[in-house]
Write a protein that holds these residues in place. Structure first.
Motif, PDB file in Angstrom:
ATOM      1  N   THR A 154       0.858  -1.077   0.082  1.00 24.55           N
ATOM      2  CA  THR A 154      -0.129  -0.097   0.060  1.00 24.55           C
ATOM      3  C   THR A 154       0.800   1.315   0.072  1.00 24.55           C
ATOM      4  O   THR A 154       0.262   2.390   0.021  1.00 24.55           O
ATOM      5  N   ARG A 155       2.117   1.321   0.153  1.00 27.33           N
ATOM      6  CA  ARG A 155       3.014   2.300  -0.014  1.00 27.33           C
ATOM      7  C   ARG A 155       4.450   1.956  -0.199  1.00 27.33           C
ATOM      8  O   ARG A 155       5.178   0.799  -0.209  1.00 27.33           O
ATOM      9  N   ARG A 156       5.093   3.048  -0.637  1.00 27.87           N
ATOM     10  CA  ARG A 156       6.676   2.921  -0.882  1.00 27.87           C
ATOM     11  C   ARG A 156       7.393   3.782   0.108  1.00 27.87           C
ATOM     12  O   ARG A 156       6.839   5.151   0.198  1.00 27.87           O
ATOM     13  N   THR A 157       8.466   3.424   0.817  1.00 28.54           N
ATOM     14  CA  THR A 157       8.952   4.368   1.708  1.00 28.54           C
ATOM     15  C   THR A 157      10.674   4.273   1.439  1.00 28.54           C
ATOM     16  O   THR A 157      11.147   3.325   1.124  1.00 28.54           O
ATOM     17  N   VAL A 158      11.166   5.472   1.944  1.00 34.20           N
ATOM     18  CA  VAL A 158      12.577   5.434   1.897  1.00 34.20           C
ATOM     19  C   VAL A 158      13.003   6.160   3.319  1.00 34.20           C
ATOM     20  O   VAL A 158      12.650   7.295   3.577  1.00 34.20           O
ATOM     21  N   GLU A 159      13.795   5.628   4.009  1.00 38.16           N
ATOM     22  CA  GLU A 159      14.400   6.317   5.186  1.00 38.16           C
ATOM     23  C   GLU A 159      15.773   6.796   4.741  1.00 38.16           C
ATOM     24  O   GLU A 159      16.614   5.830   4.411  1.00 38.16           O
ATOM     25  N   LEU A 160      15.909   8.117   4.983  1.00 39.48           N
ATOM     26  CA  LEU A 160      17.139   8.594   4.757  1.00 39.48           C
ATOM     27  C   LEU A 160      18.256   9.012   5.933  1.00 39.48           C
ATOM     28  O   LEU A 160      17.606   9.819   6.814  1.00 39.48           O
ATOM     29  N   LEU A 161      18.893   8.145   6.164  1.00 39.77           N
ATOM     30  CA  LEU A 161      19.699   8.026   7.055  1.00 39.77           C
ATOM     31  C   LEU A 161      20.618   8.970   7.273  1.00 39.77           C
ATOM     32  O   LEU A 161      21.112   9.475   8.597  1.00 39.77           O
ATOM     33  N   GLY A 162      21.008   9.649   6.305  1.00 39.92           N
ATOM     34  CA  GLY A 162      22.011  10.767   6.188  1.00 39.92           C
ATOM     35  C   GLY A 162      22.149  11.267   4.861  1.00 39.92           C
ATOM     36  O   GLY A 162      22.253  10.240   3.841  1.00 39.92           O
ATOM     37  N   GLY A 163      22.794  12.440   4.551  1.00 38.73           N
ATOM     38  CA  GLY A 163      23.178  12.800   3.273  1.00 38.73           C
ATOM     39  C   GLY A 163      21.997  13.577   2.474  1.00 38.73           C
ATOM     40  O   GLY A 163      21.186  14.113   3.066  1.00 38.73           O
ATOM     41  N   GLU A 164      21.989  13.330   1.220  1.00 36.57           N
ATOM     42  CA  GLU A 164      21.066  14.271   0.394  1.00 36.57           C
ATOM     43  C   GLU A 164      20.900  13.273  -0.891  1.00 36.57           C
ATOM     44  O   GLU A 164      21.574  12.634  -1.602  1.00 36.57           O
ATOM     45  N   ALA A 165      19.493  13.465  -1.394  1.00 36.70           N
ATOM     46  CA  ALA A 165      19.026  12.650  -2.438  1.00 36.70           C
ATOM     47  C   ALA A 165      18.141  13.478  -3.244  1.00 36.70           C
ATOM     48  O   ALA A 165      17.120  14.041  -2.598  1.00 36.70           O
ATOM     49  N   THR A 166      17.748  13.426  -4.383  1.00 35.83           N
ATOM     50  CA  THR A 166      16.592  13.600  -5.218  1.00 35.83           C
ATOM     51  C   THR A 166      16.125  12.725  -5.790  1.00 35.83           C
ATOM     52  O   THR A 166      16.552  11.582  -6.168  1.00 35.83           O
ATOM     53  N   PHE A 167      14.690  12.713  -5.581  1.00 34.38           N
ATOM     54  CA  PHE A 167      13.636  11.498  -5.883  1.00 34.38           C
ATOM     55  C   PHE A 167      12.880  11.987  -6.920  1.00 34.38           C
ATOM     56  O   PHE A 167      11.927  13.174  -6.705  1.00 34.38           O
ATOM     57  N   SER A 168      13.039  11.177  -8.331  1.00 33.53           N
ATOM     58  CA  SER A 168      11.822  11.398  -9.074  1.00 33.53           C
ATOM     59  C   SER A 168      10.719  10.349  -9.290  1.00 33.53           C
ATOM     60  O   SER A 168      11.091   9.106  -9.384  1.00 33.53           O
ATOM     61  N   VAL A 169       9.762  10.684  -8.537  1.00 32.39           N
ATOM     62  CA  VAL A 169       8.798   9.550  -8.133  1.00 32.39           C
ATOM     63  C   VAL A 169       7.776   9.163  -8.994  1.00 32.39           C
ATOM     64  O   VAL A 169       7.014  10.146  -9.755  1.00 32.39           O
ATOM     65  N   ALA A 170       7.697   7.966  -9.726  1.00 29.11           N
ATOM     66  CA  ALA A 170       6.720   7.480 -10.337  1.00 29.11           C
ATOM     67  C   ALA A 170       5.184   7.728  -9.802  1.00 29.11           C
ATOM     68  O   ALA A 170       4.935   7.252  -8.690  1.00 29.11           O
ATOM     69  N   ALA A 171       4.224   8.328 -10.419  1.00 30.01           N
ATOM     70  CA  ALA A 171       2.981   8.562 -10.012  1.00 30.01           C
ATOM     71  C   ALA A 171       2.323   7.236  -9.719  1.00 30.01           C
ATOM     72  O   ALA A 171       2.191   6.585 -10.514  1.00 30.01           O
ATOM     73  N   ASN A 172       1.651   7.121  -8.406  1.00 32.77           N
ATOM     74  CA  ASN A 172       0.831   5.990  -8.138  1.00 32.77           C
ATOM     75  C   ASN A 172      -0.067   6.656  -6.931  1.00 32.77           C
ATOM     76  O   ASN A 172       0.362   6.451  -5.780  1.00 32.77           O
ATOM     77  N   SER A 173      -1.044   7.280  -7.207  1.00 29.67           N
ATOM     78  CA  SER A 173      -2.075   7.725  -6.112  1.00 29.67           C
ATOM     79  C   SER A 173      -2.649   6.616  -5.070  1.00 29.67           C
ATOM     80  O   SER A 173      -2.659   7.144  -3.897  1.00 29.67           O
ATOM     81  N   GLY A 174      -2.710   5.148  -5.560  1.00 31.86           N
ATOM     82  CA  GLY A 174      -3.115   4.162  -4.744  1.00 31.86           C
ATOM     83  C   GLY A 174      -1.760   3.709  -3.735  1.00 31.86           C
ATOM     84  O   GLY A 174      -2.260   2.855  -3.003  1.00 31.86           O
ATOM     85  N   ARG A 175      -0.453   4.055  -3.963  1.00 35.78           N
ATOM     86  CA  ARG A 175       0.504   3.734  -3.287  1.00 35.78           C
ATOM     87  C   ARG A 175       1.509   4.707  -3.179  1.00 35.78           C
ATOM     88  O   ARG A 175       2.585   5.136  -3.617  1.00 35.78           O
ATOM     89  N   PRO A 176       1.261   5.674  -2.102  1.00 34.35           N
ATOM     90  CA  PRO A 176       1.857   6.969  -1.889  1.00 34.35           C
ATOM     91  C   PRO A 176       3.372   6.632  -1.553  1.00 34.35           C
ATOM     92  O   PRO A 176       3.659   5.525  -1.286  1.00 34.35           O
ATOM     93  N   PHE A 177       4.285   7.653  -1.799  1.00 37.20           N
ATOM     94  CA  PHE A 177       5.829   7.583  -1.549  1.00 37.20           C
ATOM     95  C   PHE A 177       6.089   8.455  -0.537  1.00 37.20           C
ATOM     96  O   PHE A 177       5.913   9.580  -0.394  1.00 37.20           O
ATOM     97  N   PHE A 178       7.040   7.811   0.753  1.00 40.01           N
ATOM     98  CA  PHE A 178       7.267   8.489   1.698  1.00 40.01           C
ATOM     99  C   PHE A 178       8.601   8.549   2.013  1.00 40.01           C
ATOM    100  O   PHE A 178       9.286   7.608   1.697  1.00 40.01           O
ATOM    101  N   VAL A 179       9.177   9.622   2.373  1.00 36.45           N
ATOM    102  CA  VAL A 179      10.575   9.755   2.609  1.00 36.45           C
ATOM    103  C   VAL A 179      10.574  10.175   4.261  1.00 36.45           C
ATOM    104  O   VAL A 179      10.096  11.205   4.523  1.00 36.45           O
ATOM    105  N   ASN A 180      11.200   9.141   5.021  1.00 39.35           N
ATOM    106  CA  ASN A 180      11.479   9.434   6.419  1.00 39.35           C
ATOM    107  C   ASN A 180      12.989  10.059   6.573  1.00 39.35           C
ATOM    108  O   ASN A 180      13.977   9.442   6.180  1.00 39.35           O
ATOM    109  N   ALA A 181      12.997  11.225   7.354  1.00 40.93           N
ATOM    110  CA  ALA A 181      14.736  11.777   7.584  1.00 40.93           C
ATOM    111  C   ALA A 181      14.348  12.208   9.255  1.00 40.93           C
ATOM    112  O   ALA A 181      14.268  13.252   9.478  1.00 40.93           O
TER     113      ALA A 181
END
Length: 330
Positions: A154-181
């Motif tokens: 039901t979702r896509r998640t990324v845990e950013l432990l440190g540093g920097e990143a640019t995310f180009s996210v493929a659209a999917n309203s039923g499967r939102p994309f989360f980044v936790n920092a």
């Protein structure tokens, strides 16, 4: 594994409330799952307090709607809860957890489902890397960056432990994309945005589309919606700041460039040293007052030093270890 979670309260009761909110937040990471399991096993009080909250969570479903709404709309400060009786405190904690899960605008309760896919990515000092994910999303990682990608049904998640990143996210309203920092969470369905995590702050910048940002501890979260060419900065103890920004300049590292706009030399060097194998040091504190502007290649230390000498009254002294000291030209 290190069991000292950076956001964990020391009091078992407070810690139980924290973990309960994280478990039901929708952004519960693989690393947190391991921390949580170790925390529950470390002390019988931990398990007891967590079970008590779980019982309250079940009981909130039986509260009259008007009473539950009143608790959610007027949460009490943590310090006040500590001075109340156990029954009153646990009721407040239950309501706070309900607010975190039911009342949250950005993040929904997904339970503790097992991810379908987990991937750890990292870059070293001086290394930049592009990673393509299974859903078509792309992550551009800056130097010295570490993150964990977890995909659920039901979702896509990324845990950013440190540093920097640019995310180009493929659209999917039923499967939102989360980044936790850390204490900052970003939610999108499809967009291009940048997240940078430093020890003392997290910044988010949007190039395309929009994102929802939440910052702070679970009992007092600040939120902002960012659209294209907006950025937000979150620091502990400070309000979440959202404003217009030159996002192209902030993400110029993707083209191997760094942009400075009349910035203090100390700040300029801190940024350049992220990319240099041999750091540049200020040998004279008076140099901090100098300011600098320009566009520079992050792979060309010599060109940057030449520009420094051309713009500012600076002498360059080479160290035996390969580093550089800057002093005021006499």
């Amino acid at each position: 594994m290190n069991t000292e979670h950076p956001n964990l309260p020391t009091d078992p009761r407070d810690a139980a409330a924290y973990w309960f909110a994280r478990v039901h937040s929708g952004t519960f990471t693989v690393a947190e799952r391991e921390w949580f399991a170790q925390w529950r096993q470390a002390d019988s009080r931990h398990e007891r307090e967590y079970r008590a909250l779980d019982e309250i969570w079940q009981a909130t479903g039986m509260l009259p709607e008007d009473e539950l709404r009143e608790l959610l709309e007027a949460p009490e400060p943590l310090a006040e809860r500590r001075r109340q009786s156990r029954r009153r405190w646990l009721a407040g904690a239950g309501a706070a957890c309900t607010a975190a899960v039911v009342g949250g605008v950005l993040f929904h309760s997904y339970g503790t489902e097992t991810p379908d896919h987990v991937q750890r990515l990292a870059t070293a000092l001086g290394e930049r890397r592009k990673a393509s994910l299974s859903d078509g999303s792309i992550i551009d990682m800056n130097v010295s960056t570490e993150l964990i990608v977890s995909y659920y049904a039901t979702r896509r998640t990324v845990e950013l432990l440190g540093g920097e990143a640019t995310f180009s996210v493929a659209a999917n309203s039923g499967r939102p994309f989360f980044v936790n920092a850390g204490d900052v969470d970003v939610r999108v369905t499809g967009t291009v945005f940048n997240v940078r995590r430093e020890p003392d702050h997290v910044s988010v910048a949007v190039r395309e589309g929009s994102v929802e940002v939440a910052s702070g501890r679970w009992w007092n979260r600040a939120r902002a919606v960012l659209t294209a060419d907006m950025a937000a900065s979150a620091r502990p103890g400070h309000p979440l700041l959202a404003e217009r920004a030159d996002v192209a300049a902030l993400t110029a590292w993707r083209q191997g460039k760094v942009v400075f706009k009349d910035q203090p030399l100390e700040e300029v060097l801190q940024e350049m040293n992220r990319y240099l194998s041999h750091p540049i040091h200020l040998a004279d504190s008076r140099l901090k007052r100098l300011r600098m502007a320009g566009v520079f290649s992050i792979d060309d230390a010599e060109g940057f030093l030449l520009a420094l000498q051309g713009q500012l009254p600076i002498a360059v002294v080479r160290r035996p270890d390969g580093g550089v000291d800057l002093s005021l030209l006499r």
